[in-house]
Design an enzyme around this catalytic site. Structure first.
Site, PDB file in Angstrom:
ATOM      1  NE  ARG A  38      -7.610   5.914   2.113  1.00  0.00           N
ATOM      2  CZ  ARG A  38      -8.519   5.132   2.668  1.00  0.00           C
ATOM      3  NH1 ARG A  38      -9.766   5.504   2.753  1.00  0.00           N
ATOM      4  NH2 ARG A  38      -8.166   3.970   3.169  1.00  0.00           N
TER       5      ARG A  38
ATOM      6  NE  ARG B  98      -4.362  -1.204   0.104  1.00  0.00           N
ATOM      7  CZ  ARG B  98      -5.447  -0.948   0.823  1.00  0.00           C
ATOM      8  NH1 ARG B  98      -5.518   0.122   1.574  1.00  0.00           N
ATOM      9  NH2 ARG B  98      -6.471  -1.758   0.779  1.00  0.00           N
TER      10      ARG B  98
ATOM     11  NE  ARG C 208     -10.183   7.047  -4.616  1.00  0.00           N
ATOM     12  CZ  ARG C 208     -11.383   7.227  -5.141  1.00  0.00           C
ATOM     13  NH1 ARG C 208     -11.559   8.068  -6.143  1.00  0.00           N
ATOM     14  NH2 ARG C 208     -12.435   6.566  -4.672  1.00  0.00           N
TER      15      ARG C 208
ATOM     16  CE1 TYR D  68     -13.034  -7.245   1.853  1.00  0.00           C
ATOM     17  CE2 TYR D  68     -11.306  -8.742   1.140  1.00  0.00           C
ATOM     18  CZ  TYR D  68     -11.725  -7.674   1.910  1.00  0.00           C
ATOM     19  OH  TYR D  68     -10.838  -7.045   2.748  1.00  0.00           O
TER      20      TYR D  68
ATOM     21  CG  ASP E  97      -8.830  -3.241  -4.373  1.00  0.00           C
ATOM     22  OD1 ASP E  97      -8.281  -2.522  -3.521  1.00  0.00           O
ATOM     23  OD2 ASP E  97      -9.587  -4.179  -4.078  1.00  0.00           O
TER      24      ASP E  97
HETATM   25  O1  CP3 Z   1       0.115   0.582  -3.311  1.00  0.00           O
HETATM   26  C1  CP3 Z   1      -0.391  -0.570  -3.377  1.00  0.00           C
HETATM   27  O2  CP3 Z   1      -0.216  -1.439  -2.513  1.00  0.00           O
HETATM   28  C2  CP3 Z   1      -1.149  -0.929  -4.646  1.00  0.00           C
HETATM   29  C3  CP3 Z   1      -2.547  -0.883  -4.611  1.00  0.00           C
HETATM   30  C4  CP3 Z   1      -3.409  -1.797  -3.735  1.00  0.00           C
HETATM   31  C5  CP3 Z   1      -4.681  -1.347  -3.263  1.00  0.00           C
HETATM   32  N1  CP3 Z   1      -5.320  -2.408  -2.684  1.00  0.00           N
HETATM   33  C6  CP3 Z   1      -5.207   0.025  -3.446  1.00  0.00           C
HETATM   34  C7  CP3 Z   1      -6.347   0.482  -2.624  1.00  0.00           C
HETATM   35  C8  CP3 Z   1      -3.271  -3.132  -3.331  1.00  0.00           C
HETATM   36  C9  CP3 Z   1      -2.092  -4.077  -3.516  1.00  0.00           C
HETATM   37  C10 CP3 Z   1      -4.489  -3.509  -2.686  1.00  0.00           C
HETATM   38  C11 CP3 Z   1      -4.758  -4.880  -2.186  1.00  0.00           C
HETATM   39  C12 CP3 Z   1      -5.980  -5.139  -1.414  1.00  0.00           C
HETATM   40  N2  CP3 Z   1      -7.218  -4.596  -1.566  1.00  0.00           N
HETATM   41  C13 CP3 Z   1      -6.055  -6.126  -0.387  1.00  0.00           C
HETATM   42  C14 CP3 Z   1      -4.941  -7.046   0.043  1.00  0.00           C
HETATM   43  C15 CP3 Z   1      -3.988  -6.366   0.953  1.00  0.00           C
HETATM   44  C16 CP3 Z   1      -4.524  -6.094   2.348  1.00  0.00           C
HETATM   45  O3  CP3 Z   1      -4.682  -4.885   2.643  1.00  0.00           O
HETATM   46  O4  CP3 Z   1      -4.804  -7.040   3.076  1.00  0.00           O
HETATM   47  C17 CP3 Z   1      -7.387  -6.102   0.096  1.00  0.00           C
HETATM   48  C18 CP3 Z   1      -7.938  -6.975   1.220  1.00  0.00           C
HETATM   49  C19 CP3 Z   1      -8.115  -5.150  -0.665  1.00  0.00           C
HETATM   50  C20 CP3 Z   1      -9.558  -4.797  -0.572  1.00  0.00           C
HETATM   51  C21 CP3 Z   1      -9.766  -3.358  -0.255  1.00  0.00           C
HETATM   52  N3  CP3 Z   1      -9.587  -2.333  -1.170  1.00  0.00           N
HETATM   53  C22 CP3 Z   1     -10.194  -2.796   0.960  1.00  0.00           C
HETATM   54  C23 CP3 Z   1     -10.505  -3.568   2.221  1.00  0.00           C
HETATM   55  C24 CP3 Z   1     -10.261  -1.403   0.765  1.00  0.00           C
HETATM   56  C25 CP3 Z   1     -10.763  -0.375   1.747  1.00  0.00           C
HETATM   57  C26 CP3 Z   1      -9.772  -0.058   2.791  1.00  0.00           C
HETATM   58  C27 CP3 Z   1      -9.312   1.358   2.650  1.00  0.00           C
HETATM   59  O5  CP3 Z   1      -8.106   1.582   2.898  1.00  0.00           O
HETATM   60  O6  CP3 Z   1     -10.128   2.210   2.320  1.00  0.00           O
HETATM   61  C28 CP3 Z   1      -9.834  -1.120  -0.562  1.00  0.00           C
HETATM   62  C29 CP3 Z   1      -9.731   0.206  -1.210  1.00  0.00           C
HETATM   63  C30 CP3 Z   1      -8.352   0.615  -1.629  1.00  0.00           C
HETATM   64  N4  CP3 Z   1      -7.516  -0.187  -2.358  1.00  0.00           N
HETATM   65  C31 CP3 Z   1      -7.728   1.874  -1.396  1.00  0.00           C
HETATM   66  C32 CP3 Z   1      -6.455   1.790  -2.008  1.00  0.00           C
HETATM   67  C33 CP3 Z   1      -5.420   2.882  -2.090  1.00  0.00           C
HETATM   68  C34 CP3 Z   1      -8.340   3.077  -0.665  1.00  0.00           C
HETATM   69  C35 CP3 Z   1      -9.485   3.642  -1.439  1.00  0.00           C
HETATM   70  C36 CP3 Z   1      -9.349   5.096  -1.909  1.00  0.00           C
HETATM   71  O7  CP3 Z   1      -8.235   5.616  -2.130  1.00  0.00           O
HETATM   72  O8  CP3 Z   1     -10.401   5.715  -2.116  1.00  0.00           O
END
Ligand code: CP3
Length: 350
Positions: free
Chosen positions: A32, A28, A41, A154, A78
């Site tokens: 944000r 990640r 974003r 999910y 994602d």
């Molecule tokens: O920089 C990176 O790592 C690359 C991008 C990346 C994202 N999600 C972007 C993202 C990666 C590798 C993921 C993987 C992901 N997504 C996982 C596995 C890793 C982990 O965290 O266990 C999972 C379970 C998800 C599912 C997911 N996507 C969730 C639970 C959420 C909400 C949580 C949150 O932080 O809001 C997301 C949304 C998400 N994916 C965001 C980002 C940057 C935030 C949303 C936004 O910017 O509006």
């Protein structure tokens, strides 16, 4: 192969070379906590639309490389793009995380089709193509996917969950139909990873973020075995691609995943002791991890002590510095810059 030639510190480490200090990237790392991410974003309301706009995905993938000089970039996307491509309804609600139209019955599996993956996720592959071209040759580009169990969590819960009771009840009470969903996800993830490799990623990571909710007896069947089938399927199409497995929060069951013929590295979460990992895992397989993401929020001497402790335990072997889970939004970016300095200035044995 050209991959060999272009290999920087990260890929060479996965291939077994040791450097005075380990390579570093952070799960990640685009997100944000970076004001420049929030600015891009803010231009797109829907998170999935944002992921499917190559120019924006490319820009935010490159941001943490430009700011911190990490050894690897991870393509901005994602794990839930796979259920979306299969035809399940997926959306993100502001401040609430992902929502899906939950699967409640195996009769709904027929609506999911892996035939759509290549077309539906074409913007992701286009972003990979252009990101690889834009990155310095010594910076690796990682692709990724969710592991089948975590995707099923999910898809069946319809969101994140405290107890994952729906998905676990389905797996325990109806293993045959749950197995059909896992099989479909194995094939879909192999396709998605193979297309990412074809577009230019240098390595891939499989996130089994929720493996740790399963009892140990169920882990082989629903977490490790599907991941091994994915590794086998991907290697049939791309024999040399390094695969990193991240089965989160499985504790000492991590020993089961210690399979150097299948995985190039294991990403260890914060709950795994560095001392134990150095003794039980690292002699057999390259490790990646495992600073607590909240240490990166705390910063200062606490972070420096803990990062140095991890380096002293794991930095002498085959190792990629990372967190035990993703960067959280409240992380001060200056702490990330300081962490990179600590890792790059570490003196083995000092
Ligand atoms: O920089 C990176 O790592 C690359 C991008 C990346 C994202 N999600 C972007 C993202 C990666 C590798 C993921 C993987 C992901 N997504 C996982 C596995 C890793 C982990 O965290 O266990 C999972 C379970 C998800 C599912 C997911 N996507 C969730 C639970 C959420 C909400 C949580 C949150 O932080 O809001 C997301 C949304 C998400 N994916 C965001 C980002 C940057 C935030 C949303 C936004 O910017 O509006």
């Amino acid at each position: 192969m050209s991959r060999q030639k272009a290999a920087g510190k990260f890929l060479q480490t996965l291939a077994g070379t040791r450097f005075p200090t380990p390579p570093i990237w952070l799960m990640r790392q685009a997100g944000r906590y970076l004001p420049e991410y929030r600015a891009v974003r803010a231009t797109t309301k829907s998170f999935l639309e944002f992921c499917y706009t190559p120019d924006k995905a490319i820009e935010v993938t490159l941001q943490p490389i430009q700011r911190f000089g990490f050894d690897a970039a991870i393509i901005f996307s994602d794990i839930l793009v796979v259920p979306d491509a299969l035809g399940q309804k997926v959306w993100f609600e502001e401040g609430e995380g992902p929502k899906l139209e939950a699967l409640t019955d195996p009769s709904q599996f027929g609506r999911l089709s892996r035939a759509r993956i290549g077309d539906h996720l074409a913007p992701v592959y286009e972003a990979i193509r252009q990101t690889r071209a834009a990155l310095p040759s010594e910076t690796a580009l990682l692709g990724f996917a969710g592991a089948p169990f975590t995707l099923a969590c999910y898809m069946i819960e319809g969101s994140g969950s405290k107890d994952f009771a729906k998905v676990k009840k389905w797996a325990y009470a109806h293993p045959e139909s749950f197995g059909l969903l896992i099989d479909l996800l194995v094939e879909a993830v192999v396709d998605h990873l193979a297309y990412q490799v074809e577009a230019g990623v240098d390595a891939v990571q499989l996130f089994d973020s929720w493996a740790g909710v399963l009892p140990e007896e169920q882990l082989f069947h629903w977490s490790l075995d599907p991941m091994m089938r994915i590794a086998k399927g991907l290697r049939e199409r791309h024999p040399d691609v390094p695969i990193i497995a991240f089965p989160r929060a499985v504790g000492p069951a991590m020993l089961m995943y210690r399979r150097p013929d299948t995985f190039s590295a294991l990403s260890i979460d914060t709950g795994i002791g560095a001392h134990w990992a150095a003794k039980e895992l690292q002699p057999h397989i390259c490790l990646q991890g495992n600073l607590d993401p909240i240490m990166l929020v705390a910063g200062g001497q606490a972070m420096e002590r803990e990062a140095t402790r991890i380096l002293d335990k794991l930095g002498h072997g085959s190792f990629v510095f990372n967190l035990g889970h993703g960067v959280v939004p409240q992380t001060p970016p200056e702490n990330v810059a300081r962490l990179v300095e600590i890792v790059r200035n570490w003196k083995p044995g000092a």
